[in-house]
Structures are given as structure tokens and as C-alpha cells.
Design an enzyme around this catalytic site. Structure first.
Site, PDB file in Angstrom:
ATOM      1  N   GLY A  11       0.585  -1.341  -0.027  1.00  0.00           N
ATOM      2  CA  GLY A  11      -0.149   0.084   0.051  1.00  0.00           C
ATOM      3  C   GLY A  11       0.811   1.068  -0.102  1.00  0.00           C
ATOM      4  N   GLY A  12       1.848   1.223  -0.604  1.00  0.00           N
ATOM      5  CA  GLY A  12       2.682   2.260  -0.900  1.00  0.00           C
ATOM      6  C   GLY A  12       2.638   3.299  -1.841  1.00  0.00           C
ATOM      7  N   GLY A  15       0.727   1.446  -4.787  1.00  0.00           N
ATOM      8  CA  GLY A  15      -0.703   0.740  -4.278  1.00  0.00           C
ATOM      9  C   GLY A  15      -1.626   2.069  -3.995  1.00  0.00           C
ATOM     10  NE  ARG A  83      15.117   1.752 -10.832  1.00  0.00           N
ATOM     11  CZ  ARG A  83      15.393   2.158 -11.903  1.00  0.00           C
ATOM     12  NH1 ARG A  83      16.638   2.367 -12.370  1.00  0.00           N
ATOM     13  NH2 ARG A  83      14.453   2.374 -12.864  1.00  0.00           N
ATOM     14  NE  ARG A  89      12.997  -0.726 -14.255  1.00  0.00           N
ATOM     15  CZ  ARG A  89      13.567   0.079 -15.031  1.00  0.00           C
ATOM     16  NH1 ARG A  89      14.677  -0.083 -15.600  1.00  0.00           N
ATOM     17  NH2 ARG A  89      12.805   1.113 -15.512  1.00  0.00           N
ATOM     18  CG  ASN A  96      12.105  -5.847  -3.756  1.00  0.00           C
ATOM     19  OD1 ASN A  96      12.004  -5.487  -2.697  1.00  0.00           O
ATOM     20  ND2 ASN A  96      12.052  -4.888  -4.744  1.00  0.00           N
ATOM     21  CG  ASN A 121      11.397  -2.991 -10.981  1.00  0.00           C
ATOM     22  OD1 ASN A 121      10.932  -3.921 -11.913  1.00  0.00           O
ATOM     23  ND2 ASN A 121      11.375  -1.688 -10.659  1.00  0.00           N
ATOM     24  CG  HIS A 176      10.568  -3.150 -16.261  1.00  0.00           C
ATOM     25  ND1 HIS A 176      10.308  -2.002 -17.185  1.00  0.00           N
ATOM     26  CD2 HIS A 176      10.432  -2.692 -14.983  1.00  0.00           C
ATOM     27  CE1 HIS A 176       9.963  -1.030 -16.294  1.00  0.00           C
ATOM     28  NE2 HIS A 176      10.074  -1.409 -15.111  1.00  0.00           N
TER      29      HIS A 176
HETATM   30  O1  TXD Z   1       7.284  -1.294 -14.248  1.00  0.00           O
HETATM   31  C1  TXD Z   1       7.404  -1.643 -13.123  1.00  0.00           C
HETATM   32  N1  TXD Z   1       6.836  -2.926 -12.879  1.00  0.00           N
HETATM   33  C2  TXD Z   1       8.000  -0.874 -12.020  1.00  0.00           C
HETATM   34  C3  TXD Z   1       8.009  -1.422 -10.657  1.00  0.00           C
HETATM   35  C4  TXD Z   1       7.749   0.581 -11.999  1.00  0.00           C
HETATM   36  C5  TXD Z   1       7.860   1.213 -10.681  1.00  0.00           C
HETATM   37  C6  TXD Z   1       8.226   0.802  -9.623  1.00  0.00           C
HETATM   38  N2  TXD Z   1       8.460  -0.629  -9.684  1.00  0.00           N
HETATM   39  C7  TXD Z   1       8.633  -1.476  -8.413  1.00  0.00           C
HETATM   40  O2  TXD Z   1       7.438  -1.482  -7.740  1.00  0.00           O
HETATM   41  C8  TXD Z   1       9.430  -0.886  -7.427  1.00  0.00           C
HETATM   42  O3  TXD Z   1      11.085  -1.012  -7.861  1.00  0.00           O
HETATM   43  C9  TXD Z   1       9.109  -1.520  -6.187  1.00  0.00           C
HETATM   44  O4  TXD Z   1       9.724  -2.810  -5.991  1.00  0.00           O
HETATM   45  C10 TXD Z   1       7.502  -1.600  -6.200  1.00  0.00           C
HETATM   46  C11 TXD Z   1       6.560  -0.833  -5.450  1.00  0.00           C
HETATM   47  O5  TXD Z   1       7.218   0.330  -5.555  1.00  0.00           O
HETATM   48  P1  TXD Z   1       6.558   1.793  -4.753  1.00  0.00           P
HETATM   49  O6  TXD Z   1       7.028   2.934  -5.160  1.00  0.00           O
HETATM   50  O7  TXD Z   1       4.994   1.626  -4.469  1.00  0.00           O
HETATM   51  O8  TXD Z   1       7.265   1.366  -3.357  1.00  0.00           O
HETATM   52  P2  TXD Z   1       6.739   1.838  -1.788  1.00  0.00           P
HETATM   53  O9  TXD Z   1       6.269   3.120  -1.802  1.00  0.00           O
HETATM   54  O10 TXD Z   1       8.104   1.704  -1.045  1.00  0.00           O
HETATM   55  O11 TXD Z   1       5.802   0.763  -1.341  1.00  0.00           O
HETATM   56  C12 TXD Z   1       6.227  -0.666  -1.270  1.00  0.00           C
HETATM   57  C13 TXD Z   1       5.120  -1.308  -0.109  1.00  0.00           C
HETATM   58  C14 TXD Z   1       5.569  -0.518   0.987  1.00  0.00           C
HETATM   59  O12 TXD Z   1       4.369   0.268   1.702  1.00  0.00           O
HETATM   60  C15 TXD Z   1       6.062  -1.554   2.116  1.00  0.00           C
HETATM   61  O13 TXD Z   1       5.559  -1.322   3.384  1.00  0.00           O
HETATM   62  C16 TXD Z   1       5.258  -2.815   1.525  1.00  0.00           C
HETATM   63  O14 TXD Z   1       5.376  -2.507   0.091  1.00  0.00           O
HETATM   64  N3  TXD Z   1       5.924  -4.129   1.880  1.00  0.00           N
HETATM   65  C17 TXD Z   1       5.181  -5.304   1.955  1.00  0.00           C
HETATM   66  N4  TXD Z   1       3.873  -5.362   1.744  1.00  0.00           N
HETATM   67  C18 TXD Z   1       3.574  -6.697   1.928  1.00  0.00           C
HETATM   68  N5  TXD Z   1       4.349  -7.554   2.398  1.00  0.00           N
HETATM   69  C19 TXD Z   1       5.768  -7.403   2.662  1.00  0.00           C
HETATM   70  N6  TXD Z   1       6.542  -8.282   3.010  1.00  0.00           N
HETATM   71  C20 TXD Z   1       6.305  -6.039   2.362  1.00  0.00           C
HETATM   72  N7  TXD Z   1       7.364  -5.552   2.644  1.00  0.00           N
HETATM   73  C21 TXD Z   1       7.310  -4.336   2.250  1.00  0.00           C
END
Ligand code: TXD
Length: 309
Positions: A11-12, A15, A83, A89, A96, A121, A176
Site C-alpha cells: 500500500g505504498g 499501491g 529504487r 532494478r 524483494n 522489481n 523490464h
Molecule cells: O514497471 C514496473 N514494474 C516498475 C515497478 C515501475 C515502478 C516501480 N516498480 C517497483 O514497484 C519498485 O521498484 C518497487 O519494487 C515496487 C513498489 O514501488 P513503490 O513505489 O510502490 O514502493 P513503496 O512506496 O516503497 O511501497 C512498497 C510497499 C510499502 O508500503 C511496504 O510497506 C510494502 O510494500 N511492503 C510489503 N507489503 C507486503 N508484504 C511485505 N512483506 C512487504 N514488505 C514491504
């Protein structure tokens, strides 16, 4: 007919936009799962209190308990680190991967019939991990990358030409990452091949900018990576599934013989409808294009070889 249910694991930044878009477009009820106590619940409550303003009828809830994703039709996974400047990535793999193993187990055990869209990622390795641990059919485990990379390519072409983004179509395939393959020959502006409208230099510059587009946003934001365009990309895939739209989209799909590839997830054009990834479309590539695609495949294979499940 009961509303669909969309669960968001993570839910970041992404999310949060996913929850907003899914609820306010009335794609279904939304459940945000995160490990941080209060984060999903607080974001969900805030969005739910905004719904009357848009007249959107969708239950929006947050949880720290996988039990609450039961009955999900769609699960979108963004759990994981994003990142920071200077990171690739691939640097996210170790951290991850551990998170994705946990998430995949939770999804397998609590949402066994869901269509799963992985965003985290390094994407091609993360979606592979989801497939291996969930053991869901390949039609119901897909990675979001090509829709975003293609959207970036389309935006750059539209800006260069001063035309509507609606009239530019493009296909970016492969992994990607820096080895992604924008197939310039398949980019058209209202059906006109882009090479008829832009010089080779301009097109090459757009290809390079597309490959580095993620890093360009990371360098500007400094605290994280792009999150609106990735969320919109995943929503387009979810909507294609929920509304059986048979959209042709570039997605990370499990190849089992297509393109001469076996057992890897990589970005290819596919048809998404109520059956999930209903078909992988095999497009013909020139020798040069295939060379780029193979290099991208090699990169994905190197990443996946580091995964110990
Ligand atoms: O094109 C694509 N696929 C990419 C993907 C485009 C942009 C970003 N990309 C990747 O998505 C980025 O490299 C990250 O690996 C993810 C999520 O990016 P976001 O910007 O949403 O990261 P945040 O804001 O840090 O949110 C990640 C959330 C955060 O709230 C954590 O508390 C939660 O993940 N988190 C978890 N949730 C559930 N279960 C576990 N274990 C967990 N650990 C962290």
C-alpha cells in the site's frame, strides 16, 4: 451481480494510486494489504471518505492480515523496495525476492482464484517467483512492465510530433530494464509508421530515453521511483481482465515455446481478457530486433538463475 474484489499487496506509492484508480473507476471493492500497521487502513479510510465527492460506490478497506484478501478476483503486487538514485532494478533482487516469497505464499493460500499482476522489481524475476510459489496457471500470473515502457515511448513520440497521445501506439518487449526492446517498426501514429514522420536520430533518442525513463524519474524524485504511470499501467491490465476486453498489451508472460523461449517470463504482446493471459502473440522480428530481444532474454535468465526457491 456482486462487485469484483481487487486486493493490493503493498500500500505504498503505487499501491495508493492503484487503490484510488480501482475504487474511483468502480472496478470493484478494494482491499489494501501492507505489513506496516495503520498504513493500509489509513489510506483506505481517507479514500473511502473521498468517494462521495466522486460518487464512486466501492468498499475501500485496509488490512495487515492476509485472511482479508479472500475472494479476490484480482491481486496486484507492489510489495517491495523501490529504487533510490544510483540503484539498478537488479539491486533490489535479494530484498524483494524474500518479500515476494512471503507475498506469493499469502496469495496462494488466501486468494487461490485471483488473476495476479506483479509490479515489484526486478519485475521479470519477481513475476517468475510468484508463478513458482503460487503454482497458479500461467494465464493467471502476469507481470506489468511493457504497458508502462510502451506508454513512455508513446508519450515521447507524441511530444516530439505535437500529436495526441491517443494516436500513438507502440510495443516495447523484452525484460523490464536497460535491455528492453522498443520495436520501432511497430510504432505507428494513426497507422503511419513512425519512421515516416521522425528522423532516425530522433527515434534513436526516444528509444534511449524510454530505456532510461525509470531512472530519469528516480533521479528527479530522489526518494523513490515512478508510481502514477506504473499504477495506471497495472489498472489497464486489471480492467482488461475484469471487463473481458481482450486488450492487446505488452506484458511479462510465461513463455513455453513462444519466441523459441521455454520457462521464462519476458515482455511480449498478449491478449488479456476474462481468461487472463488468453494468448501470446508472436510478432516477426528482423535479425537486429531478434538480437536485441535475445540480449534482453539473457539478462532475464541471469537474474532468474540467482533465484533459490
Ligand atoms: O514497471 C514496473 N514494474 C516498475 C515497478 C515501475 C515502478 C516501480 N516498480 C517497483 O514497484 C519498485 O521498484 C518497487 O519494487 C515496487 C513498489 O514501488 P513503490 O513505489 O510502490 O514502493 P513503496 O512506496 O516503497 O511501497 C512498497 C510497499 C510499502 O508500503 C511496504 O510497506 C510494502 O510494500 N511492503 C510489503 N507489503 C507486503 N508484504 C511485505 N512483506 C512487504 N514488505 C514491504
Amino acid at each position: 451481480m456482486a462487485r469484483s474484489k481487487i486486493s493490493l499487496i503493498g500500500g505504498g506509492n503505487i499501491g495508493g494510486v492503484l487503490a484510488q484508480e480501482a475504487a474511483y473507476r468502480e472496478l470493484g471493492d478494494v482491499m489494501i494489504f501492507d505489513v506496516v500497521e495503520g498504513l493500509p487502513q489509513g489510506k483506505a479510510l481517507d479514500m473511502a471518505e473521498g468517494a462521495p465527492i466522486l460518487g464512486a460506490d466501492a468498499a475501500i478497506r485496509g488490512t495487515n492480515d492476509y485472511k482479508d484478501i479472500a475472494g479476490s478476483d484480482v491481486v496486484i503486487v507492489t510489495a517491495g523496495l523501490a529504487r533510490k538514485p544510483g540503484m539498478s532494478r537488479d539491486d533490489l533482487l535479494k530484498t524483494n525476492l524474500a518479500i515476494m516469497k512471503q507475498v506469493a505464499t499469502g496469495v496462494r493460500d488466501h486468494a487461490p482464484n485471483a488473476f495476479v499482476i506483479v509490479v515489484s522489481n526486478p519485475l521479470d524475476a519477481m513475476v517468475y517467483t510468484m508463478k513458482q510459489i503460487s503454482r497458479f496457471p500461467k494465464q493467471r500470473v502476469v507481470g506489468m512492465a511493457g504497458v508502462l515502457d510502451s506508454a513512455r515511448f508513446r508519450a515521447f513520440v507524441a511530444w516530439e510530433l505535437g500529436v495526441s497521445v491517443q494516436d500513438v501506439t507502440a510495443l516495447v518487449l523484452g525484460g523490464h530494464g536497460d535491455t528492453m526492446v522498443p520495436l520501432v517498426r511497430y510504432c505507428t501514429v494513426a497507422g503511419i509508421p513512425v519512421a515516416k514522420l521522425l528522423s532516425k536520430e530522433k527515434i534513436d533518442a526516444i528509444v534511449e530515453r524510454t530505456k532510461n525513463a525509470g531512472g530519469e524519474v528516480v533521479a528527479l524524485l530522489k526518494t523513490g521511483s515512478a508510481f502514477v504511470s506504473p499504477a495506471l499501467s497495472a489498472i489497464e491490465m486489471a480492467e482488461a481482465y475484469l471487463r473481458d476486453k481482450k486488450r492487446v498489451l505488452a506484458c511479462a508472460c510465461l513463455l513455453e515455446g513462444e519466441y523459441g523461449v521455454n520457462g521464462l517470463y519476458v515482455g511480449v504482446p498478449c491478449v488479456i481478457g476474462a481468461g487472463g493471459v488468453e494468448k501470446v502473440l508472436e510478432v516477426e522480428m528482423t535479425g537486429d530486433e531478434r538480437k536485441l530481444f535475445d540480449a534482453s532474454l539473457e539478462h532475464v535468465r541471469t537474474l532468474v538463475d540467482q533465484i533459490q526457491l
